[in-house]
Design an enzyme around this catalytic site. Sequence first.
Site, PDB file in Angstrom:
ATOM      1  N   TYR A 183       0.925  -1.236  -0.095  1.00 49.12           N
ATOM      2  CA  TYR A 183      -0.057  -0.027  -0.026  1.00 49.12           C
ATOM      3  C   TYR A 183       0.822   1.297  -0.033  1.00 49.12           C
ATOM      4  CZ  TYR A 183      -3.689   3.357   1.432  1.00 49.12           C
ATOM      5  OH  TYR A 183      -4.551   4.415   1.600  1.00 49.12           O
ATOM      6  N   LYS A 185       1.077   3.873  -3.273  1.00 55.55           N
ATOM      7  CA  LYS A 185       0.661   5.151  -3.078  1.00 55.55           C
ATOM      8  C   LYS A 185       1.695   6.339  -3.356  1.00 55.55           C
ATOM      9  CE  LYS A 185      -4.000   4.645  -2.481  1.00 55.55           C
ATOM     10  NZ  LYS A 185      -4.817   5.395  -3.114  1.00 55.55           N
TER      11      LYS A 185
HETATM   12  N1  LIG Z   1     -10.024   5.115   4.525  1.00 51.61           N
HETATM   13  C1  LIG Z   1      -8.657   5.546   5.158  1.00 51.61           C
HETATM   14  O1  LIG Z   1      -8.492   5.863   6.223  1.00 51.61           O
HETATM   15  C2  LIG Z   1      -7.861   6.236   4.042  1.00 51.61           C
HETATM   16  C3  LIG Z   1      -6.651   6.960   4.363  1.00 51.61           C
HETATM   17  C4  LIG Z   1      -5.801   7.610   3.316  1.00 51.61           C
HETATM   18  C5  LIG Z   1      -6.234   7.279   2.150  1.00 51.61           C
HETATM   19  N2  LIG Z   1      -7.273   6.619   1.678  1.00 51.61           N
HETATM   20  C6  LIG Z   1      -7.571   6.416   0.265  1.00 51.61           C
HETATM   21  O2  LIG Z   1      -8.982   6.714  -0.023  1.00 51.61           O
HETATM   22  C7  LIG Z   1      -9.516   6.013  -1.073  1.00 51.61           C
HETATM   23  C8  LIG Z   1     -10.909   5.370  -0.673  1.00 51.61           C
HETATM   24  O3  LIG Z   1     -10.515   4.519   0.444  1.00 51.61           O
HETATM   25  P1  LIG Z   1     -11.674   3.964   1.499  1.00 51.61           P
HETATM   26  O4  LIG Z   1     -11.059   3.948   2.690  1.00 51.61           O
HETATM   27  O5  LIG Z   1     -13.041   4.515   1.042  1.00 51.61           O
HETATM   28  O6  LIG Z   1     -11.620   2.410   0.785  1.00 51.61           O
HETATM   29  P2  LIG Z   1     -12.842   1.139   0.812  1.00 51.61           P
HETATM   30  O7  LIG Z   1     -14.034   1.446   1.729  1.00 51.61           O
HETATM   31  O8  LIG Z   1     -12.070  -0.033   0.741  1.00 51.61           O
HETATM   32  O9  LIG Z   1     -13.396   1.335  -0.776  1.00 51.61           O
HETATM   33  C9  LIG Z   1     -12.494   1.351  -1.744  1.00 51.61           C
HETATM   34  C10 LIG Z   1     -13.152   1.450  -2.964  1.00 51.61           C
HETATM   35  O10 LIG Z   1     -12.393   0.905  -4.286  1.00 51.61           O
HETATM   36  C11 LIG Z   1     -12.921   0.000  -4.903  1.00 51.61           C
HETATM   37  N3  LIG Z   1     -11.925  -0.694  -5.695  1.00 51.61           N
HETATM   38  C12 LIG Z   1     -10.918  -1.713  -5.088  1.00 51.61           C
HETATM   39  N4  LIG Z   1     -10.417  -2.097  -6.067  1.00 51.61           N
HETATM   40  C13 LIG Z   1     -11.152  -2.051  -7.392  1.00 51.61           C
HETATM   41  C14 LIG Z   1     -10.764  -2.160  -8.913  1.00 51.61           C
HETATM   42  N5  LIG Z   1      -9.998  -3.159  -9.273  1.00 51.61           N
HETATM   43  N6  LIG Z   1     -11.663  -1.386  -9.570  1.00 51.61           N
HETATM   44  C15 LIG Z   1     -12.783  -0.539  -8.993  1.00 51.61           C
HETATM   45  N7  LIG Z   1     -12.860  -0.298  -7.951  1.00 51.61           N
HETATM   46  C16 LIG Z   1     -12.175  -0.955  -6.844  1.00 51.61           C
HETATM   47  C17 LIG Z   1     -13.793  -0.696  -4.062  1.00 51.61           C
HETATM   48  O11 LIG Z   1     -14.774  -1.435  -4.554  1.00 51.61           O
HETATM   49  P3  LIG Z   1     -15.184  -2.828  -3.869  1.00 51.61           P
HETATM   50  O12 LIG Z   1     -16.642  -2.533  -2.821  1.00 51.61           O
HETATM   51  O13 LIG Z   1     -16.052  -3.668  -4.976  1.00 51.61           O
HETATM   52  O14 LIG Z   1     -14.088  -3.573  -3.209  1.00 51.61           O
HETATM   53  C18 LIG Z   1     -14.211   0.258  -3.070  1.00 51.61           C
HETATM   54  O15 LIG Z   1     -15.491   1.038  -3.671  1.00 51.61           O
HETATM   55  C19 LIG Z   1      -8.351   4.886  -1.222  1.00 51.61           C
HETATM   56  O16 LIG Z   1      -7.764   5.341  -2.645  1.00 51.61           O
HETATM   57  C20 LIG Z   1      -7.562   4.910   0.000  1.00 51.61           C
HETATM   58  O17 LIG Z   1      -6.196   4.706  -0.240  1.00 51.61           O
HETATM   59  C21 LIG Z   1      -8.191   5.934   2.625  1.00 51.61           C
END
Ligand SMILES: NC(=O)c1ccc[n+]([C@@H]2O[C@H](COP(=O)([O-])OP(=O)(O)OC[C@H]3O[C@@H](n4cnc5c(N)ncnc54)[C@H](OP(=O)(O)O)[C@@H]3O)[C@@H](O)[C@H]2O)c1
Length: 242
Positions: A165, A169
């Site tokens: 990860y 990133k």
């Molecule tokens: N949450 C945090 O604390 C945090 C912190 C820093 C950065 N981020 C970043 O914020 C973004 C969103 O994170 P989140 O926390 O909302 O994660 P999440 O709840 O796991 O959601 C991730 C999303 O990406 C989709 N996805 C994964 N692989 C995919 C693929 N091959 N094609 C299309 N869609 C795909 C998932 O679809 P499915 O439902 O089908 O799996 C889901 O809709 C990410 O880029 C993450 O790195 C998050």
Amino acid sequence: MTTNKIALVTGANKGIGKEIARQLGAGGFTVLAGARDAERGELAVKELVAEGIDAVAIQLDVDDPASVRAAAAKVGAAYGRLDVLVNNAAIIPAGDDAVSRIDGGVLRAAFETNVIGLVEVTQAFLPLLRTAPAARIVNLSTSLASFAQVGDPESRMSTVETLGYNSSKAAVNMVTVMLANELRGTGILVNGADPGNCATDMGGWDAARTPAQGAAVAVQLATLPQDGPTGQVYAEEGRLDW
Ligand SMILES: NC(=O)c1ccc[n+]([C@@H]2O[C@H](COP(=O)([O-])OP(=O)(O)OC[C@H]3O[C@@H](n4cnc5c(N)ncnc54)[C@H](OP(=O)(O)O)[C@@H]3O)[C@@H](O)[C@H]2O)c1
């Protein structure tokens, strides 16, 4: 045909992506909610439409080039342009681990989705973004991609052992910088958004921030004025150190 600006958010069926779609929609965009699973995409869109948002589901698996091409063709045929692309879809692959232990296949999976998928989506939609008068591209980043934070033994970021990860990133940050350079002078601004640790499937449900709080910085970068920054990563507190 809508006169709204058009925004595509990848991985918009849940978490921060759905919140970005919601906030852009509330701001008057027509939002195309990308989801690799069409049914999950339709469910999320149903929720957004019920709130009065102009949302449309679009099947888009960032790992599947045919799905990416088909999505770009659909958006081209329906709207002829794209004003905002939010590259939000990402994974922490199962088995992500420290450098000394991580399996090569796990590391490869992280780069496949988080970097190669993101680049291929961007390439597919770039012609439509160039057609828009002042497009914006936002790539979701994280403080786990910051060399300054991960390299600081006093920082919590230095204790998170997810090479797949973190390093994928960090590569996304380089994509952001290089694409911003490539597009300088075109009116298209490209920036990274660090949402902070938010309560989602990825962030852990005990995280302090809500997905809505996390989405806000991405929405701000998606709606920057023409003299806004490009090639930077921002968190709520301001510019993130590399
Ligand atoms: N949450 C945090 O604390 C945090 C912190 C820093 C950065 N981020 C970043 O914020 C973004 C969103 O994170 P989140 O926390 O909302 O994660 P999440 O709840 O796991 O959601 C991730 C999303 O990406 C989709 N996805 C994964 N692989 C995919 C693929 N091959 N094609 C299309 N869609 C795909 C998932 O679809 P499915 O439902 O089908 O799996 C889901 O809709 C990410 O880029 C993450 O790195 C998050």
